[in-house]
Design a protein around this motif. Structure first.
Motif, PDB file in Angstrom:
ATOM      1  N   HIS A   3       0.842  -1.197   0.000  1.00 59.78           N
ATOM      2  CA  HIS A   3       0.000   0.000   0.000  1.00 59.78           C
ATOM      3  C   HIS A   3       0.872   1.240   0.000  1.00 59.78           C
ATOM      4  O   HIS A   3       2.083   1.147   0.220  1.00 59.78           O
ATOM      5  CB  HIS A   3      -0.977   0.007   1.188  1.00 59.78           C
TER       6      HIS A   3
ATOM      7  N   VAL B 141       0.685   5.248   1.354  1.00 62.47           N
ATOM      8  CA  VAL B 141      -0.097   6.176   2.183  1.00 62.47           C
ATOM      9  C   VAL B 141       0.147   7.627   1.769  1.00 62.47           C
ATOM     10  O   VAL B 141       1.292   8.043   1.579  1.00 62.47           O
ATOM     11  CB  VAL B 141       0.253   5.992   3.675  1.00 62.47           C
TER      12      VAL B 141
ATOM     13  N   TYR C 236      -8.749   3.692  13.164  1.00 61.01           N
ATOM     14  CA  TYR C 236      -7.833   4.671  12.609  1.00 61.01           C
ATOM     15  C   TYR C 236      -7.853   6.022  13.301  1.00 61.01           C
ATOM     16  O   TYR C 236      -7.219   6.954  12.867  1.00 61.01           O
ATOM     17  CB  TYR C 236      -8.081   4.839  11.116  1.00 61.01           C
TER      18      TYR C 236
ATOM     19  N   LEU D  27      -4.137  11.166  14.423  1.00 56.25           N
ATOM     20  CA  LEU D  27      -4.380  11.183  12.990  1.00 56.25           C
ATOM     21  C   LEU D  27      -5.626  10.370  12.661  1.00 56.25           C
ATOM     22  O   LEU D  27      -6.138   9.631  13.493  1.00 56.25           O
ATOM     23  CB  LEU D  27      -3.165  10.621  12.234  1.00 56.25           C
TER      24      LEU D  27
ATOM     25  N   VAL E 104       1.577  13.605  11.180  1.00 54.49           N
ATOM     26  CA  VAL E 104       1.108  13.941   9.829  1.00 54.49           C
ATOM     27  C   VAL E 104       1.306  15.433   9.559  1.00 54.49           C
ATOM     28  O   VAL E 104       1.693  15.856   8.469  1.00 54.49           O
ATOM     29  CB  VAL E 104      -0.368  13.546   9.641  1.00 54.49           C
TER      30      VAL E 104
ATOM     31  N   GLN F  80       3.504   9.490   2.154  1.00 55.31           N
ATOM     32  CA  GLN F  80       4.169   9.345   3.448  1.00 55.31           C
ATOM     33  C   GLN F  80       4.933   8.033   3.583  1.00 55.31           C
ATOM     34  O   GLN F  80       6.050   8.009   4.050  1.00 55.31           O
ATOM     35  CB  GLN F  80       3.147   9.422   4.581  1.00 55.31           C
ATOM     36  N   HIS F  81       4.287   6.911   3.242  1.00 58.31           N
ATOM     37  CA  HIS F  81       5.077   5.681   3.236  1.00 58.31           C
ATOM     38  C   HIS F  81       4.633   4.712   2.166  1.00 58.31           C
ATOM     39  O   HIS F  81       3.492   4.709   1.744  1.00 58.31           O
ATOM     40  CB  HIS F  81       5.158   5.021   4.623  1.00 58.31           C
TER      41      HIS F  81
ATOM     42  N   GLN G 227       4.921  -6.339  10.952  1.00 53.93           N
ATOM     43  CA  GLN G 227       5.371  -5.148  10.244  1.00 53.93           C
ATOM     44  C   GLN G 227       6.469  -4.444  11.032  1.00 53.93           C
ATOM     45  O   GLN G 227       6.639  -4.641  12.230  1.00 53.93           O
ATOM     46  CB  GLN G 227       4.202  -4.177  10.003  1.00 53.93           C
TER      47      GLN G 227
ATOM     48  N   PHE H 116       8.960   7.467   4.208  1.00 55.15           N
ATOM     49  CA  PHE H 116       9.744   6.345   4.754  1.00 55.15           C
ATOM     50  C   PHE H 116       9.154   5.024   4.268  1.00 55.15           C
ATOM     51  O   PHE H 116       8.098   5.013   3.631  1.00 55.15           O
ATOM     52  CB  PHE H 116       9.774   6.403   6.297  1.00 55.15           C
TER      53      PHE H 116
ATOM     54  N   GLU I  64       7.774   1.044   5.051  1.00 50.17           N
ATOM     55  CA  GLU I  64       7.265   0.018   5.970  1.00 50.17           C
ATOM     56  C   GLU I  64       7.584  -1.336   5.336  1.00 50.17           C
ATOM     57  O   GLU I  64       7.545  -1.477   4.117  1.00 50.17           O
ATOM     58  CB  GLU I  64       5.741   0.177   6.107  1.00 50.17           C
TER      59      GLU I  64
ATOM     60  N   PHE J  94      -4.023  -2.926   8.575  1.00 46.48           N
ATOM     61  CA  PHE J  94      -2.817  -2.102   8.489  1.00 46.48           C
ATOM     62  C   PHE J  94      -2.082  -2.028   9.821  1.00 46.48           C
ATOM     63  O   PHE J  94      -1.243  -1.168  10.026  1.00 46.48           O
ATOM     64  CB  PHE J  94      -3.175  -0.717   7.956  1.00 46.48           C
TER      65      PHE J  94
ATOM     66  N   PHE K 255      -0.812   0.552  16.532  1.00 47.02           N
ATOM     67  CA  PHE K 255      -0.708   1.994  16.336  1.00 47.02           C
ATOM     68  C   PHE K 255      -0.127   2.695  17.553  1.00 47.02           C
ATOM     69  O   PHE K 255       0.704   3.588  17.416  1.00 47.02           O
ATOM     70  CB  PHE K 255      -2.066   2.601  15.962  1.00 47.02           C
TER      71      PHE K 255
ATOM     72  N   LEU L  18       3.561   1.898  17.787  1.00 50.06           N
ATOM     73  CA  LEU L  18       4.222   2.489  16.623  1.00 50.06           C
ATOM     74  C   LEU L  18       4.327   3.997  16.759  1.00 50.06           C
ATOM     75  O   LEU L  18       5.383   4.598  16.549  1.00 50.06           O
ATOM     76  CB  LEU L  18       3.437   2.122  15.365  1.00 50.06           C
ATOM     77  N   PHE L  19       3.192   4.624  17.104  1.00 54.68           N
ATOM     78  CA  PHE L  19       3.191   6.086  17.138  1.00 54.68           C
ATOM     79  C   PHE L  19       4.043   6.603  18.286  1.00 54.68           C
ATOM     80  O   PHE L  19       4.680   7.643  18.178  1.00 54.68           O
ATOM     81  CB  PHE L  19       1.759   6.629  17.204  1.00 54.68           C
TER      82      PHE L  19
ATOM     83  N   ILE M 183       7.430   6.507  16.856  1.00 53.57           N
ATOM     84  CA  ILE M 183       7.605   7.592  15.883  1.00 53.57           C
ATOM     85  C   ILE M 183       7.732   8.933  16.615  1.00 53.57           C
ATOM     86  O   ILE M 183       8.542   9.781  16.255  1.00 53.57           O
ATOM     87  CB  ILE M 183       6.419   7.618  14.876  1.00 53.57           C
TER      88      ILE M 183
HETATM   89  O1  LIG Z   1      -1.798   2.775   8.220  1.00 58.49           O
HETATM   90  C1  LIG Z   1      -0.748   2.298   7.820  1.00 58.49           C
HETATM   91  O2  LIG Z   1      -0.575   1.940   6.647  1.00 58.49           O
HETATM   92  C2  LIG Z   1       0.343   2.107   8.760  1.00 58.49           C
HETATM   93  O3  LIG Z   1       1.292   1.505   8.378  1.00 58.49           O
HETATM   94  C3  LIG Z   1       0.276   2.756  10.089  1.00 58.49           C
HETATM   95  C4  LIG Z   1       0.641   4.190  10.024  1.00 58.49           C
HETATM   96  C5  LIG Z   1      -0.334   5.144   9.851  1.00 58.49           C
HETATM   97  C6  LIG Z   1      -0.005   6.474   9.866  1.00 58.49           C
HETATM   98  C7  LIG Z   1       1.298   6.867  10.087  1.00 58.49           C
HETATM   99  O4  LIG Z   1       1.584   8.190  10.155  1.00 58.49           O
HETATM  100  C8  LIG Z   1       2.287   5.917  10.256  1.00 58.49           C
HETATM  101  C9  LIG Z   1       1.961   4.588  10.216  1.00 58.49           C
END
Ligand SMILES: O=C(O)C(=O)Cc1ccc(O)cc1
Ligand SMILES: [Fe+2]
Length: 455
Positions: free
Chosen positions: A221, A223, A253, A262, A290, A303-304, A373, A387, A389, A399, A404, A407-408, A411
């Motif tokens: 995917h 983003v 989400y 976000l 974001v 973004q990724h 992941q 970046f 993933e 996802f 999250f 991860l966040f 980050i």
């Molecule tokens: O939703 C995704 O695809 C993810 O891999 C999780 C994610 C969502 C938003 C970000 O700013 C960073 C990682």
């Protein structure tokens, strides 16, 4: 055949993703056209130095050099390109080779000059990053005509590109920010990438050792980060102009971690092989990651890119061996993970939990299975923008919603290190800073309820 007449945006029904609403964004593109999107074809990056970018991807990430455009007597006078590939992931790095202003005596065609100008402008505005997410399609002209008739901005009309290996039909439209979608239809093309790219055979020494491959499969995917309140409009664009639909996952989400927040909606092609999550900042205590992206990218952008592998343990082990660093996860995550595994009753977990912990991988479970992941710590450019993933799926099609928070937080540690975890500047920044965690989530629910009442 003439293009269909434009339809007003009101023809799109937007309903936030709930299980009682299996459609989300609904667009009137006929099914045969929606089915004509096949897959990601490549991602094109605007670069200052395409050779250095290609070299990084070869030596650190195990990509192979595939093709190149270099300056010739009467071709490639404004831009040069390096193309690398790993599995079905194809990345193209494009760089200007002269200043973007016309000078007497320079042999460059109008078309090449326009391309030079657009890459130079992208670099000037955004720095190095993905400027074109290229899709492989079956009906380039029909898709292009539909998109233009439904509000897309044209960058290049459908044109046949031909060399000794055959032809492709390609057209380009603009999506969010300065990001493009080129639609490539193979007519009878058998060359290595696209017409006029020359095959490259050279292999960096580390890649000629087959015991050290990084086994990627395809782009999973891609983003796109948007500015405040811009997510809905962009999703509607994907529905109306491209015939995409909302892709439902059980990920929550609306993430409010200690500081940043976000929101994401995932848009997908009919066959769901192209997934484009669309993300925007939400109100949190501090600047959303974001928002940081949008500030340093000078607007919305990619973004990724998530790179799919069928063996994340092997892929990440090898990338680490080559010197790639990944996000760091707290030891507590792995204590909790061992508990989560005990409550999980889906398809068996094939990976060793000690390996998962040693590599700092994240694991998310749902009823269909699980996914693993991780995220490369360094951004692709020097700016805190795009970046990679790395993702492996064993059944689960989401996802990583369950990750999250971890991860966040990881980050955000990096964001704080950069000095960018200060109060956000969004439209709601007048809200008191002590705004309670989770309040944003409540606000989204109100909106959802409101939208449902409207129909
Ligand atoms: O939703 C995704 O695809 C993810 O891999 C999780 C994610 C969502 C938003 C970000 O700013 C960073 C990682
Ligand atoms: Fe992702």
């Amino acid at each position: 055949m003439s293009a269909p007449a434009p339809i007003p945006p009101a023809d799109i029904t937007y309903m936030p993703g709930t299980t009682s609403n299996p459609f989300g964004y609904v667009a009137p593109m006929p099914k045969h056209l929606r089915e004509s999107y096949l897959n990601f074809f490549s991602a094109r990056f605007a670069c200052a130095n395409a050779k250095a970018m290609a070299h990084y991807h070869e030596s650190m990430m195990g990509f192979r050099a595939l093709a190149r455009r270099e300056m010739e007597k009467d071709r490639n006078r404004g831009l040069c390109a390096e193309v690398v590939q790993n599995g079905k992931i194809t990345l193209e790095f494009v760089a200007p080779v002269m200043p973007a202003h016309r000078e007497e005596g320079l042999k460059i065609s109008d078309e090449e000059y326009e391309d030079l100008e657009s890459v130079s402008l992208f670099l000037q505005r955004h720095g190095e990053g993905v400027m074109d997410v290229v899709f492989e399609v079956k009906k380039c002209k029909e898709l292009y005509d539909w998109a233009i008739a439904h509000g897309a901005h044209s960058v290049a009309e459908p044109a046949l590109r031909t060399d000794v290996y055959g032809s492709v039909l390609a057209a380009t439209i603009r999506t969010y920010g300065d990001v493009l979608h080129t639609l490539v239809e193979r007519i009878d093309y058998s060359g290595c990438y696209l017409p006029w790219y020359k095959p490259v055979e050279t292999v960096v020494p580390i890649n000629s050792d087959l015991s050290h491959t990084v086994p990627f499969v395809k782009i999973d995917h891609c983003v796109g980060n948007q500015d405040w309140n811009q997510m809905e409009g962009v999703c509607k664009f994907y529905a109306r102009a491209l015939g995409f639909h909302q892709y439902f996952t059980d990920d929550d989400y609306n993430v409010t971690t200690e500081y940043s927040a976000l929101e994401t909606t995932v848009m997908a092609s009919e066959n769901e092989k192209i997934k484009m999550p669309i993300t925007m900042p939400a109100i949190g205590k501090r600047m959303s990651q974001v928002e940081e992206f949008v500030r340093y990218n000078n607007g919305p952008g990619v973004q990724h890119l998530a790179l799919l592998t069928e063996d994340i343990v092997a892929a990440v082990t090898e990338m680490r061996r080559r010197g790639v660093q990944f996000i760091e996860v707290s030891p507590q995550y792995y204590v909790d993970l061992r508990d989560r595994v005990r409550d999980y009753h889906g398809p068996p977990i094939m990976e060793n939990l000690d390996d998962i912990e040693a590599l700092n991988l994240l694991v998310d479970f749902n009823k269909d299975g699980y996914l693993l992941q991780t995220f490369v710590k360094d951004h692709i450019s020097s700016r805190p923008t795009a970046f990679y993933e790395i993702i492996q799926r064993r059944g689960a099609q989401g996802f990583g919603g369950g990750n999250f928070r971890a991860l966040f937080e990881s980050i955000e540690r990096e964001q704080a290190r950069r000095g960018n975890l200060h109060p956000h500047s969004g439209p709601q920044s007048q809200y008191p800073e002590e705004e309670k965690e989770g309040e944003n989530r409540g606000r989204r629910r109100e909106r959802t309820a409101h939208a449902a009442k409207q129909d």
